[in-house]
Write an enzyme that holds these catalytic residues in place. Structure first.
Site, PDB file in Angstrom:
ATOM      1  N   HIS A  82       0.862  -1.193   0.000  1.00  0.00           N
ATOM      2  CA  HIS A  82       0.000   0.000   0.000  1.00  0.00           C
ATOM      3  C   HIS A  82       0.892   1.235   0.000  1.00  0.00           C
ATOM      4  O   HIS A  82       1.847   1.319   0.766  1.00  0.00           O
ATOM      5  CB  HIS A  82      -0.900   0.022   1.246  1.00  0.00           C
ATOM      6  CG  HIS A  82      -1.716   1.272   1.330  1.00  0.00           C
ATOM      7  ND1 HIS A  82      -2.880   1.439   0.616  1.00  0.00           N
ATOM      8  CD2 HIS A  82      -1.524   2.425   2.023  1.00  0.00           C
ATOM      9  CE1 HIS A  82      -3.367   2.647   0.862  1.00  0.00           C
ATOM     10  NE2 HIS A  82      -2.567   3.260   1.719  1.00  0.00           N
ATOM     11  N   ASP A 161     -15.413   2.173   6.956  1.00  0.00           N
ATOM     12  CA  ASP A 161     -14.455   3.192   6.523  1.00  0.00           C
ATOM     13  C   ASP A 161     -15.084   4.147   5.517  1.00  0.00           C
ATOM     14  O   ASP A 161     -14.778   5.341   5.531  1.00  0.00           O
ATOM     15  CB  ASP A 161     -13.188   2.559   5.924  1.00  0.00           C
ATOM     16  CG  ASP A 161     -12.163   3.640   5.572  1.00  0.00           C
ATOM     17  OD1 ASP A 161     -11.714   4.332   6.507  1.00  0.00           O
ATOM     18  OD2 ASP A 161     -11.851   3.824   4.390  1.00  0.00           O
ATOM     19  N   ARG A 168     -15.103  12.258   8.118  1.00  0.00           N
ATOM     20  CA  ARG A 168     -13.825  12.907   8.471  1.00  0.00           C
ATOM     21  C   ARG A 168     -13.479  13.990   7.457  1.00  0.00           C
ATOM     22  O   ARG A 168     -12.975  15.056   7.819  1.00  0.00           O
ATOM     23  CB  ARG A 168     -12.697  11.865   8.516  1.00  0.00           C
ATOM     24  CG  ARG A 168     -12.758  10.985   9.745  1.00  0.00           C
ATOM     25  CD  ARG A 168     -11.835   9.795   9.603  1.00  0.00           C
ATOM     26  NE  ARG A 168     -10.461  10.178   9.400  1.00  0.00           N
ATOM     27  CZ  ARG A 168      -9.563   9.423   8.753  1.00  0.00           C
ATOM     28  NH1 ARG A 168      -9.886   8.260   8.259  1.00  0.00           N
ATOM     29  NH2 ARG A 168      -8.328   9.851   8.606  1.00  0.00           N
ATOM     30  N   SER A 183      -8.063   3.473   9.288  1.00  0.00           N
ATOM     31  CA  SER A 183      -8.686   3.492   7.969  1.00  0.00           C
ATOM     32  C   SER A 183      -7.897   2.634   6.971  1.00  0.00           C
ATOM     33  O   SER A 183      -8.452   1.759   6.297  1.00  0.00           O
ATOM     34  CB  SER A 183      -8.756   4.956   7.500  1.00  0.00           C
ATOM     35  OG  SER A 183      -9.039   5.040   6.137  1.00  0.00           O
ATOM     36  N   LYS A 187      -8.739  -1.649   5.817  1.00  0.00           N
ATOM     37  CA  LYS A 187      -9.009  -2.031   4.423  1.00  0.00           C
ATOM     38  C   LYS A 187      -7.993  -3.062   3.939  1.00  0.00           C
ATOM     39  O   LYS A 187      -8.342  -4.011   3.250  1.00  0.00           O
ATOM     40  CB  LYS A 187      -8.957  -0.784   3.522  1.00  0.00           C
ATOM     41  CG  LYS A 187     -10.208   0.079   3.677  1.00  0.00           C
ATOM     42  CD  LYS A 187     -10.138   1.321   2.818  1.00  0.00           C
ATOM     43  CE  LYS A 187      -9.143   2.314   3.348  1.00  0.00           C
ATOM     44  NZ  LYS A 187      -9.237   3.669   2.857  1.00  0.00           N
TER      45      LYS A 187
HETATM   46  N1  URA Z   1      -6.088   7.102   3.029  1.00  0.00           N
HETATM   47  C1  URA Z   1      -7.018   6.314   3.609  1.00  0.00           C
HETATM   48  O1  URA Z   1      -7.409   5.278   3.060  1.00  0.00           O
HETATM   49  N2  URA Z   1      -7.493   6.677   4.814  1.00  0.00           N
HETATM   50  C2  URA Z   1      -7.087   7.788   5.453  1.00  0.00           C
HETATM   51  O2  URA Z   1      -7.561   8.047   6.539  1.00  0.00           O
HETATM   52  C3  URA Z   1      -6.134   8.608   4.824  1.00  0.00           C
HETATM   53  C4  URA Z   1      -5.641   8.236   3.600  1.00  0.00           C
END
Ligand code: URA
Length: 434
Positions: A82, A161, A168, A183, A187
């Site tokens: 990621h 999320d 957010r 977050s 994922k």
């Molecule tokens: N990318 C994400 O997936 N979540 C965040 O909170 C910030 C960047």
């Protein structure tokens, strides 16, 4: 449980328990708790922070808010990478097929570009016909047949999320390290992986502008992943200048294909080799990272990495001819060079400005709903440290219509800093956190 009491606890800096997070997250996902109470809680968490256990509880509960992928029936460890996002960052397109070609399964779920950061899904969709939104059954089939899936998030994966991130975004609570960790990690860990390599970008073209904040985020993600039983490594890498030379969706596919054939620019090649080597090591395909680099080099040299990319393009309904001839990719109709106003050594090429310039040409989105033009973008011809003559083009804008051209040109002109004294190239890989 009384929601105002939970907000009060967090507001006063007390820690919430697993049951309390469970009540909050599931109540919100099911629509029993309104936005205004969760907004207050997010702001309290933003200001007071969350401790290690709270981050772990929140990550785990968010991860379990929808279905979980499970590839335990497939042999070996499953790994993913990621990146926190940047300009010209196309490493996923290269290392996912390369690592899968070396025998380690990669269930890669990616996102779209937003702001000046590009997104893997948009890049893949610039390949004519390529489908990124596939039902779960197809994702399982791709993993079984090819050891690789390059897809977008399905609706039933981590729904918490989606709701929390949207809230957010409108309550100025995105830039909180504990909330970002929960977050991202919820994922990634919902993908059913055993190992994860994180590329945390730092600099003007990154989400985290300073090395200190990038390091904190990297360390917090590594800690949380490990507490949750996963093998996680984070690299902190430079994003003050664009990565590689091409920015824009089909342009980045072109550069990825070049890199898969061993003809990529040096910075991109080095980063891909390092990220892939860590993935292969976490995937237990090799006993060390150095052996991982050798295995990656072999997959590039013998064409297996490129073959795997060609196979997955075909399996996801894209035109595999792009792998052999760029003419099958969308091409922009016009080009304009951006010239240096004076001669000297390049001291900076502001990645944020160059990324924003490519968005203005149509390569990215200014709002979540905006359409993008897959063909447009920017081709750089220099890196920091190179010498440039007065009047020489340091990049070329590739565009189809001139709606955003004047502003894109202005931004690119101001992105360049030239020095009379020689300048050392930037260190790309700044830290490795294990
Ligand atoms: N990318 C994400 O997936 N979540 C965040 O909170 C910030 C960047």
């Amino acid at each position: 449980l009384q929601i105002p009491e939970l907000i009060r606890k967090k507001r006063d800096g007390e820690a919430l328990s697993r049951d309390e997070f469970q009540e909050l997250v599931s109540g919100y996902v099911l629509g029993r708790i309104p936005d205004y109470q969760i907004a207050a809680l997010l702001m309290a968490a933003f200001l007071r922070g969350l401790d290690h256990l709270e981050v772990e509880y929140l990550t785990d509960i968010m991860m379990r808010s929808g279905s979980l992928l499970n590839f335990e029936h497939l042999p070996g460890r499953k790994v993913d990478k990621h990146s926190t996002g940047g300009v010209g960052d196309k490493t996923s397109l290269i290392i996912a097929p390369a690592v899968a070609a070396c025998g380690v399964h990669v269930p890669m779920i990616s996102g779209r570009g937003l702001g000046f950061s590009g997104g893997t899904l948009d890049k893949l969709e610039s390949i004519p016909g390529f489908k990124v939104h596939l039902p779960l059954i197809r994702i399982y089939q791709l993993m079984e047949r090819h050891g690789l899936a390059l897809v977008g998030q399905t609706d039933d994966l981590v729904p918490a999320d989606k709701k929390l991130y949207a809230l957010r975004d409108v309550t100025s609570t995105v830039e909180s390290i504990p909330l970002i960790v929960a977050s991202i990690m919820s994922k990634k860990l919902a993908e059913g992986i055993d190992g994860l390599v994180l590329d945390v970008k730092t600099g003007s073209g990154a989400f985290m502008k300073t090395i200190e904040r990038s390091r904190q985020l990297a360390q917090a993600m590594v800690d949380t992943g490990k507490r949750m039983g996963k093998s996680v490594v984070a690299l902190v890498t430079d994003m003050n200048e664009p990565l590689g030379l091409k920015i824009g969706n089909s342009l980045e596919v072109e550069e990825s294909l070049d890199t898969l054939q061993g003809k990529g620019p040096p910075d991109l090649t080095v980063l891909c080799r390092t990220l892939a080597a860590y993935m292969l090591w976490l995937g237990e395909a090799v006993p060390s990272v150095a052996e991982g680099e050798k295995l990656y080099d072999l997959a590039i040299a013998n064409g297996k990495a490129l073959d795997k990319f060609r196979q997955i393009i075909e399996a996801q309904e894209g035109d595999p001819r792009v792998a052999d001839d760029f003419k099958y990719l969308p091409q922009a109709s016009h080009r304009l060079g951006v010239e240096a106003e004076r001669a000297g050594y390049i001291a900076g090429m502001d990645a944020a400005k160059i990324g924003m310039s490519s968005v203005l040409l149509g390569a990215g989105r200014q709002t979540v709903e905006s359409p993008i033009d897959p063909a447009v973008g920017i081709i750089m011809s220099k890196k920091v440290g190179d010498f440039i003559d007065r009047g020489e083009a340091y990049c070329v804008l590739c565009y189809n219509n001139d709606a955003g051209l004047a502003e894109a040109l202005r931004l690119c002109q101001t992105a360049l800093t030239v020095s009379e004294m020689p300048v050392a190239p930037k260190t790309l890989i700044k830290e490795v956190i294990q």
